[in-house]
Design an enzyme around this catalytic site. Structure first.
Site, PDB file in Angstrom:
ATOM      1  N   GLU A   1     -19.556  29.102  22.273  1.00  0.00           N
ATOM      2  CA  GLU A   1     -19.506  30.520  21.868  1.00  0.00           C
ATOM      3  C   GLU A   1     -20.822  31.035  21.308  1.00  0.00           C
ATOM      4  O   GLU A   1     -20.965  31.252  20.096  1.00  0.00           O
ATOM      5  CB  GLU A   1     -18.393  30.742  20.844  1.00  0.00           C
ATOM      6  CG  GLU A   1     -17.018  30.414  21.369  1.00  0.00           C
ATOM      7  CD  GLU A   1     -15.904  30.841  20.422  1.00  0.00           C
ATOM      8  OE1 GLU A   1     -16.192  31.229  19.279  1.00  0.00           O
ATOM      9  OE2 GLU A   1     -14.743  30.801  20.838  1.00  0.00           O
TER      10      GLU A   1
ATOM     11  N   GLU B   1     -10.414  26.539  24.766  1.00  0.00           N
ATOM     12  CA  GLU B   1      -9.664  26.760  23.522  1.00  0.00           C
ATOM     13  C   GLU B   1      -8.639  27.857  23.757  1.00  0.00           C
ATOM     14  O   GLU B   1      -8.961  28.887  24.348  1.00  0.00           O
ATOM     15  CB  GLU B   1     -10.571  27.241  22.373  1.00  0.00           C
ATOM     16  CG  GLU B   1     -11.460  26.195  21.781  1.00  0.00           C
ATOM     17  CD  GLU B   1     -12.357  26.745  20.663  1.00  0.00           C
ATOM     18  OE1 GLU B   1     -11.990  27.738  20.010  1.00  0.00           O
ATOM     19  OE2 GLU B   1     -13.433  26.165  20.470  1.00  0.00           O
TER      20      GLU B   1
HETATM   21  C1  GBH Z   1     -13.143  29.836  18.023  1.00  0.00           C
HETATM   22  O1  GBH Z   1     -13.831  30.977  17.717  1.00  0.00           O
HETATM   23  C2  GBH Z   1     -14.003  28.707  17.563  1.00  0.00           C
HETATM   24  O2  GBH Z   1     -14.628  28.050  18.645  1.00  0.00           O
HETATM   25  C3  GBH Z   1     -13.283  27.739  16.673  1.00  0.00           C
HETATM   26  O3  GBH Z   1     -14.216  26.936  16.031  1.00  0.00           O
HETATM   27  C4  GBH Z   1     -12.389  28.483  15.733  1.00  0.00           C
HETATM   28  O4  GBH Z   1     -11.778  27.652  14.794  1.00  0.00           O
HETATM   29  C5  GBH Z   1     -11.332  29.184  16.524  1.00  0.00           C
HETATM   30  O5  GBH Z   1     -11.880  29.977  17.534  1.00  0.00           O
HETATM   31  C6  GBH Z   1     -10.396  30.052  15.710  1.00  0.00           C
HETATM   32  O6  GBH Z   1     -11.041  31.108  15.117  1.00  0.00           O
HETATM   33  O7  GBH Z   1     -15.953  39.158  14.113  1.00  0.00           O
HETATM   34  O8  GBH Z   1     -15.005  41.263  14.801  1.00  0.00           O
HETATM   35  O9  GBH Z   1     -16.289  39.980  16.337  1.00  0.00           O
HETATM   36  C7  GBH Z   1     -13.220  32.177  17.979  1.00  0.00           C
HETATM   37  C8  GBH Z   1     -13.684  33.074  16.906  1.00  0.00           C
HETATM   38  C9  GBH Z   1     -12.643  35.130  17.294  1.00  0.00           C
HETATM   39  C10 GBH Z   1     -14.898  34.969  16.499  1.00  0.00           C
HETATM   40  C11 GBH Z   1     -12.816  36.576  17.513  1.00  0.00           C
HETATM   41  C12 GBH Z   1     -15.080  36.397  16.771  1.00  0.00           C
HETATM   42  C13 GBH Z   1     -13.994  38.473  16.923  1.00  0.00           C
HETATM   43  C14 GBH Z   1     -13.902  39.197  15.658  1.00  0.00           C
HETATM   44  N1  GBH Z   1     -13.871  34.408  17.348  1.00  0.00           N
HETATM   45  N2  GBH Z   1     -13.820  37.081  16.658  1.00  0.00           N
HETATM   46  S1  GBH Z   1     -15.412  39.939  15.222  1.00  0.00           S
END
Ligand code: GBH
Length: 456
Positions: free
Chosen positions: A166, A362
């Site tokens: 990511e 994931e």
């Molecule tokens: C994943 O990230 C990760 O790879 C993992 O480590 C984590 O534990 C898991 O998901 C659960 O969160 O900040 O407004 O842009 C996904 C995390 C989710 C981060 C959506 C960005 C968008 C909200 N992402 N998020 S914003």
């Protein structure tokens, strides 16, 4: 009607080093940017850090047994760069490598295939101190050298490699303009262009990393990128709305500047036009380095956005989620199972990569899990969520999209970054004071699905 998957479909589960390992000072490991960031006041909920986490570093044998009990064939985990090269580059710490050596051997002994992510956000603090981590092009070169060390050490047994997890998160969320961002290293930069420069450097790291992995591997291996591009979903599946979702796909989130260059070798022209002088500097040859042939693409999917065709200058509109829209236990975790199907389809169609194998690297959710008096966790909400996303996976497979497998996030509750231990994404409950592992109802449900190779 039954929902069976092809016999080759890969069922897996995933974790990441900083979220589960703990043991941050063991065997020569030096701090990562997350150690530093999480110990600063106000960055992580309740002041939590990854210092102990699930103590997986000491309990990995129990956790391999847990995987064996689940009946899983594929396990995705990440290697901690600061265990291998505590100073980021230079001297290799063999004690750090020894941990992953034992982990890989233990997995293989149980017939579980290891899928190794080289970078899941825990970069060495030393590189932050030296040149500001992803703000520097140096980072890409140091990442490739680190990849070489790991692949040389484990490549006789590991054949499934993922470069970076990511890019959006550790760059666009790790660097901010005007305010401290919610993710390590938590650096405030002076412009949006500087932020895009960090993700450009991460793309270079991915490209150089792919080359390094292939050069260092003693056997044929698969190399992939793991991305959480944002899926756009036609609100109603008419040709007009599908076209609108395809147009929107270029500029939602950071799609146009991450998954586009990684797969097509070009930033999306629509994004570049939007960015104007805030676009990153791209040196000659960068795009060729970035677009490496990939054996597969890992897609992390949790949510998505609905789009419809509209008489606007752009020709579409993104619909806001109404107040009562179903969500799980994160502010952003809207239940949008179609994201999985449409994400896979956009890779084939919008990104024009119909032959690119995709796997879900994931998918999962946080729920407000509680132990019953019988010490069970009846996480029916998680099962409900997962089942719907698996139906979307099934649809993709039935329609012939090359979806190869599914890794559930996560094997166990863990350090959920800025939310600390407050949010539980596991199918195994961790009782943190005792470190007891308690499989939840979703664990037993998933076990049955794996065994039957179908959604149950
Ligand atoms: C994943 O990230 C990760 O790879 C993992 O480590 C984590 O534990 C898991 O998901 C659960 O969160 O900040 O407004 O842009 C996904 C995390 C989710 C981060 C959506 C960005 C968008 C909200 N992402 N998020 S914003």
């Amino acid at each position: 009607m039954t929902y069976s998957f092809p016999p080759t479909f890969q069922w897996g589960t995933a974790t990441a080093a900083y979220q589960i390992e703990g043991a941050i000072q063991a065997d020569g490991r030096a701090p990562s940017v997350w150690d530093t960031f999480s110990t600063q006041a106000g960055t992580v909920l309740n002041g939590d850090t990854g210092a102990i986490a699930c103590d997986h570093y000491h309990r990995y044998r129990d956790d391999i047994q847990l995987l064996a009990d689940l009946g899983i064939q594929h396990y995705r985990f990440s290697v901690a760069w600061p265990r291998i090269l505590p100073q980021g580059s230079g001297a290799v710490n063999s004690a750090g490598l020894a941990f992953y050596d034992k982990l890989v051997d233990g997995l293989l002994a149980q017939g579980i295939t290891p899928h190794v992510t080289l970078f899941h956000w825990d970069s060495p603090q030393a590189l932050e101190d030296r040149y500001g981590s992803w703000r520097s092009r140096e980072m890409a070169k140091d990442f490739a050298d680190y990849a070489t060390v790991v692949v040389k050490a484990l490549g006789d047994r590991v054949t499934h490699w993922m470069t970076l997890n990511e890019i959006f998160c550790f760059t666009h969320l790790g660097y901010g303009v005007n305010q401290i961002p919610p993710h390590a290293p938590g650096t405030v930069v002076s412009s949006l262009k500087d932020v895009w420069q960090t993700s450009h450097h991460a793309l270079l790291a991915h490209g150089l990393g792919c080359q390094a992995i292939r050069a260092a591997s003693p056997q044929t291996c698969t190399v992939s990128l793991v991305d959480n591009f944002l899926a756009t979903i036609p609100t109603v599946e008419t040709p007009e709305n599908i076209a609108a979702a395809q147009t929107a796909f270029h500029t939602v989130g950071t799609n146009g500047g991450i998954i586009f260059p990684a797969l097509t070798g070009e930033y999306s022209p629509a994004l570049l036009e939007q960015l104007g002088d805030q676009a990153p500097d791209i040196a000659p040859g960068d795009l060729d380095t970035i677009r490496q042939p990939l054996d597969a693409l890992g897609f992390n999917v949790y949510s998505g956005v609905y789009v419809r065709a509209a008489e606007t200058p752009l020709g579409y509109e993104i619909l806001p989620f109404p107040k009562g829209y179903p969500r799980l236990h994160m502010p952003w975790l809207h239940v949008v199972p179609e994201s999985l199907y449409w994400g896979v389809r956009h890779v084939s169609t919008t990104l024009n990569q119909p032959q690119m194998p995709v796997f879900i690297s994931e998918n999962g959710c946080a729920a407000q899990d509680e132990l019953t008096q019988q010490s069970e966790v009846l996480d029916l909400d998680r099962i409900h969520y997962l089942r719907q996303y698996l139906h979307a996976a099934h649809r993709a497979v039935v329609e012939g999209y090359p979806l190869q497998g599914y890794f559930l996030w996560s094997l166990m509750d863990n350090f959920e970054w800025a939310y600390g231990y407050d949010r539980r994404f596991g199918i195994t409950y961790i009782d943190y004071p005792t470190q007891q592992r308690i499989p939840k109802a979703s664990f037993y449900w998933y076990k049955q699905c794996i065994a039957a190779n179908q959604i149950l």
